[in-house]
Design an enzyme around this catalytic site. Sequence first.
Site, PDB file in Angstrom:
ATOM      1  N   MET A   1      62.958  -7.441  67.984  1.00 53.07           N
ATOM      2  CA  MET A   1      61.674  -7.237  68.585  1.00 53.07           C
ATOM      3  C   MET A   1      61.884  -6.687  69.995  1.00 53.07           C
ATOM      4  SD  MET A   1      58.478  -9.927  69.060  1.00 53.07           S
ATOM      5  CE  MET A   1      59.211 -11.027  67.920  1.00 53.07           C
ATOM      6  N   PRO A   2      61.751  -5.381  70.190  1.00 54.88           N
ATOM      7  CA  PRO A   2      61.959  -4.793  71.511  1.00 54.88           C
ATOM      8  C   PRO A   2      60.841  -5.145  72.495  1.00 54.88           C
ATOM      9  CG  PRO A   2      62.212  -3.134  69.790  1.00 54.88           C
ATOM     10  CD  PRO A   2      61.628  -4.355  69.158  1.00 54.88           C
ATOM     11  N   PHE A   3      61.249  -5.559  73.689  1.00 55.92           N
ATOM     12  CA  PHE A   3      60.333  -5.773  74.802  1.00 55.92           C
ATOM     13  C   PHE A   3      60.705  -4.753  75.877  1.00 55.92           C
ATOM     14  CE2 PHE A   3      59.883  -9.739  72.674  1.00 55.92           C
ATOM     15  CZ  PHE A   3      58.620 -10.212  73.001  1.00 55.92           C
TER      16      PHE A   3
END
EC number: 5.3.2.-
Length: 60
Positions: A1-3
């Site tokens: 999950m890229p932030f």
Amino acid sequence: MPFVRIDLFEGRTLEQKKALAKEVTEAVVRNTGAPQSAVHVIINDMPEGTYFPQGEMRTK
């Protein structure tokens, strides 16, 4: 999950921030293969007087 966190001096409009978040999301999807639903963009508006590179206050 890229932030993705983006720190900007305050003053951008909501429309500018929406456009930036959309383009950043598209770039992350294109370059990582992550699904769009997993990408989170956080834009932090920095008030003037809160950024001190090399110990010196930086303004817009």
